[in-house]
Enzyme design. Sequence first.
Site, PDB file in Angstrom:
ATOM      1  N   ARG A   1     -13.305  -8.879   1.184  1.00 43.28           N
ATOM      2  CA  ARG A   1     -11.891  -8.570   0.959  1.00 43.28           C
ATOM      3  C   ARG A   1     -11.037  -9.809   1.259  1.00 43.28           C
ATOM      4  O   ARG A   1     -10.112 -10.146   0.516  1.00 43.28           O
ATOM      5  CB  ARG A   1     -11.443  -7.411   1.865  1.00 43.28           C
ATOM      6  CG  ARG A   1     -11.983  -6.046   1.515  1.00 43.28           C
ATOM      7  CD  ARG A   1     -11.419  -5.519   0.226  1.00 43.28           C
ATOM      8  NE  ARG A   1      -9.964  -5.437   0.237  1.00 43.28           N
ATOM      9  CZ  ARG A   1      -9.250  -4.434   0.759  1.00 43.28           C
ATOM     10  NH1 ARG A   1      -9.875  -3.396   1.297  1.00 43.28           N
ATOM     11  NH2 ARG A   1      -7.929  -4.434   0.705  1.00 43.28           N
TER      12      ARG A   1
ATOM     13  N   CYS B   1     -16.328   1.261   0.316  1.00 44.30           N
ATOM     14  CA  CYS B   1     -15.127   0.468   0.640  1.00 44.30           C
ATOM     15  C   CYS B   1     -14.751   0.606   2.105  1.00 44.30           C
ATOM     16  O   CYS B   1     -14.069  -0.270   2.642  1.00 44.30           O
ATOM     17  CB  CYS B   1     -13.973   0.864  -0.262  1.00 44.30           C
ATOM     18  SG  CYS B   1     -13.376   2.545  -0.016  1.00 44.30           S
TER      19      CYS B   1
ATOM     20  N   ARG C   1       0.883  -1.185   0.000  1.00 46.89           N
ATOM     21  CA  ARG C   1       0.000   0.000   0.000  1.00 46.89           C
ATOM     22  C   ARG C   1       0.908   1.218   0.000  1.00 46.89           C
ATOM     23  O   ARG C   1       1.758   1.368   0.873  1.00 46.89           O
ATOM     24  CB  ARG C   1      -0.908   0.007   1.231  1.00 46.89           C
ATOM     25  CG  ARG C   1      -1.601   1.327   1.471  1.00 46.89           C
ATOM     26  CD  ARG C   1      -2.711   1.263   2.494  1.00 46.89           C
ATOM     27  NE  ARG C   1      -3.875   0.596   1.936  1.00 46.89           N
ATOM     28  CZ  ARG C   1      -5.099   0.658   2.475  1.00 46.89           C
ATOM     29  NH1 ARG C   1      -5.312   1.349   3.571  1.00 46.89           N
ATOM     30  NH2 ARG C   1      -6.115   0.035   1.908  1.00 46.89           N
TER      31      ARG C   1
ATOM     32  N   HIS D   1      -7.245   0.885  -6.402  1.00 48.13           N
ATOM     33  CA  HIS D   1      -7.391  -0.023  -5.247  1.00 48.13           C
ATOM     34  C   HIS D   1      -7.997  -1.328  -5.783  1.00 48.13           C
ATOM     35  O   HIS D   1      -9.151  -1.663  -5.525  1.00 48.13           O
ATOM     36  CB  HIS D   1      -8.307   0.625  -4.211  1.00 48.13           C
ATOM     37  CG  HIS D   1      -8.251  -0.008  -2.850  1.00 48.13           C
ATOM     38  ND1 HIS D   1      -7.455  -1.094  -2.548  1.00 48.13           N
ATOM     39  CD2 HIS D   1      -8.904   0.314  -1.687  1.00 48.13           C
ATOM     40  CE1 HIS D   1      -7.623  -1.411  -1.273  1.00 48.13           C
ATOM     41  NE2 HIS D   1      -8.492  -0.577  -0.728  1.00 48.13           N
TER      42      HIS D   1
ATOM     43  N   ASP E   1     -17.343   7.104  -1.760  1.00 46.81           N
ATOM     44  CA  ASP E   1     -16.067   6.901  -1.053  1.00 46.81           C
ATOM     45  C   ASP E   1     -15.709   8.231  -0.413  1.00 46.81           C
ATOM     46  O   ASP E   1     -16.343   9.269  -0.684  1.00 46.81           O
ATOM     47  CB  ASP E   1     -14.995   6.436  -2.063  1.00 46.81           C
ATOM     48  CG  ASP E   1     -13.660   6.098  -1.395  1.00 46.81           C
ATOM     49  OD1 ASP E   1     -13.641   5.855  -0.163  1.00 46.81           O
ATOM     50  OD2 ASP E   1     -12.629   6.098  -2.101  1.00 46.81           O
TER      51      ASP E   1
ATOM     52  N   GLN F   1      -9.794  -3.963  -3.486  1.00 50.40           N
ATOM     53  CA  GLN F   1     -11.144  -3.553  -3.103  1.00 50.40           C
ATOM     54  C   GLN F   1     -12.098  -3.805  -4.265  1.00 50.40           C
ATOM     55  O   GLN F   1     -13.241  -4.236  -4.067  1.00 50.40           O
ATOM     56  CB  GLN F   1     -11.151  -2.066  -2.731  1.00 50.40           C
ATOM     57  CG  GLN F   1     -12.493  -1.576  -2.220  1.00 50.40           C
ATOM     58  CD  GLN F   1     -12.844  -2.138  -0.850  1.00 50.40           C
ATOM     59  OE1 GLN F   1     -12.048  -2.073   0.059  1.00 50.40           O
ATOM     60  NE2 GLN F   1     -14.039  -2.703  -0.723  1.00 50.40           N
TER      61      GLN F   1
HETATM   62  N1  NVA Z   1     -10.163   6.483  -1.480  1.00 47.62           N
HETATM   63  C1  NVA Z   1      -9.827   6.046  -0.139  1.00 47.62           C
HETATM   64  C2  NVA Z   1      -9.977   4.580  -0.014  1.00 47.62           C
HETATM   65  C3  NVA Z   1      -9.668   4.052   1.356  1.00 47.62           C
HETATM   66  C4  NVA Z   1      -9.758   2.551   1.427  1.00 47.62           C
HETATM   67  C5  NVA Z   1      -8.423   6.486   0.207  1.00 47.62           C
HETATM   68  O1  NVA Z   1      -7.541   6.320  -0.650  1.00 47.62           O
HETATM   69  O2  NVA Z   1      -8.195   6.991   1.302  1.00 47.62           O
HETATM   70  N1   CP Z   2     -11.190  -0.410   2.306  1.00 50.29           N
HETATM   71  C1   CP Z   2      -9.934  -0.404   2.794  1.00 50.29           C
HETATM   72  O1   CP Z   2      -8.953  -0.586   2.085  1.00 50.29           O
HETATM   73  O2   CP Z   2      -9.851  -0.188   4.137  1.00 50.29           O
HETATM   74  P1   CP Z   2      -8.524   0.071   4.941  1.00 50.29           P
HETATM   75  O3   CP Z   2      -7.993   1.413   4.506  1.00 50.29           O
HETATM   76  O4   CP Z   2      -8.943   0.070   6.377  1.00 50.29           O
HETATM   77  O5   CP Z   2      -7.541  -1.002   4.636  1.00 50.29           O
END
Ligand code: NVA
Ligand code: CP
Length: 352
Positions: A337, A309, A146, A173, A269, A176
């Site tokens: 997930r 998500c 990540r 992502h 989101d 997800q």
């Molecule tokens: N769009 C959000 C998704 C979190 C799982 C982010 O990148 O923070």
């Molecule tokens: N949806 C998701 O990726 O959640 P986290 O940021 O908690 O991993």
Amino acid sequence: MQGNQSAENSFPEADYLPEHDYQVPASLPGRDYLVSNRLAGRDYLRMLDLTPEDLFLLLDTAAIEKARWQADPDTAQSQAPYRGRAVGIILEKPSLRTRVSFERAVSRLGAQPIVMSDTSSAFSRGESLKDTMMVMDRYVDAIVIRSFAQSRVEELAFWAEVPVVNALTDDFHPCQGLADFMTIRECFGKLSGLKLAYLGDGSNNMAHTYLEGGALLGMQVAIAAPVDYQPKPQYLAEASAMAKQTGAELLVTDSPEEALAGADVVITDAWASMGFEAEHTQRMAALAPYQVTAASFAQASDQAIFLHCLPAHRGEEVTDEVMDADYSRIYVEAENRMHAQQALLLLLMQAG
Ligand code: NVA
Ligand code: CP
């Protein structure tokens, strides 16, 4: 991954042409059909790394693995295929779902998850991507990362010989996405032809992921976002090229009403994704008309479901009423997930 790998797919190709009424077989198949599967040894950095056939193989495998564990967890664990192997999980941004679901998925496969996050992350001392990956390659059998820029994850994947999985970047992502399309398929028994409406920040990782996944799966995807927060043109063009092949229809609009009309799935989101928190105030003002409320949800089709998500910012992009409604599937979406990533690693980590 350096160079190309092509794996002979010993499973009948025709079975993975897009089919739309998938049911998990009552008698669950063994894993023999996965030998030399088409995804063995590959990276997964965005959904368009897949063909439609690859994605259906993944979704079918996820459904079968979920059913296998639900039917008999003791037997499933005793048959874990990857004992003695390990997966490195590098987190350069916070996480709940991704971290825990990957740790559980790896454990269920019999392998050891090794999590490096925040200041213990592999890169926190400024070591180069090349050096880090050349070392990690010798310890683990797959790497989940990540991070921030998509290009960083792409460079990392270039240096790593083992499969690399994108667990969220600023632009995509894809894990997800797997869970979300799995959830939609569970609810409707099909994907092709369904309309997915996404309201909010159309320039973020989830919006790009839905465009790519929807294009692969022959769906209608409508992104409603203010003009300053619409998908990156390059990603929209790439998804549109795939949509031409599958019959998918992609729409980007600034009208929430246009996106919601007849939608089977309504998604939103965070308005300020991780890394964009400094823009919170200006984003609140621009995105307010795109909040998903019970009233706006009512414009979708009668059988519509709501997905997010998570983490959600209740009262910002979505109201409590929608989050907690009967039509909300957010918690099974989060559960999926784990099943989807278990299927993903099962396929990628198999010897080619
Ligand atoms: N769009 C959000 C998704 C979190 C799982 C982010 O990148 O923070
Ligand atoms: N949806 C998701 O990726 O959640 P986290 O940021 O908690 O991993």
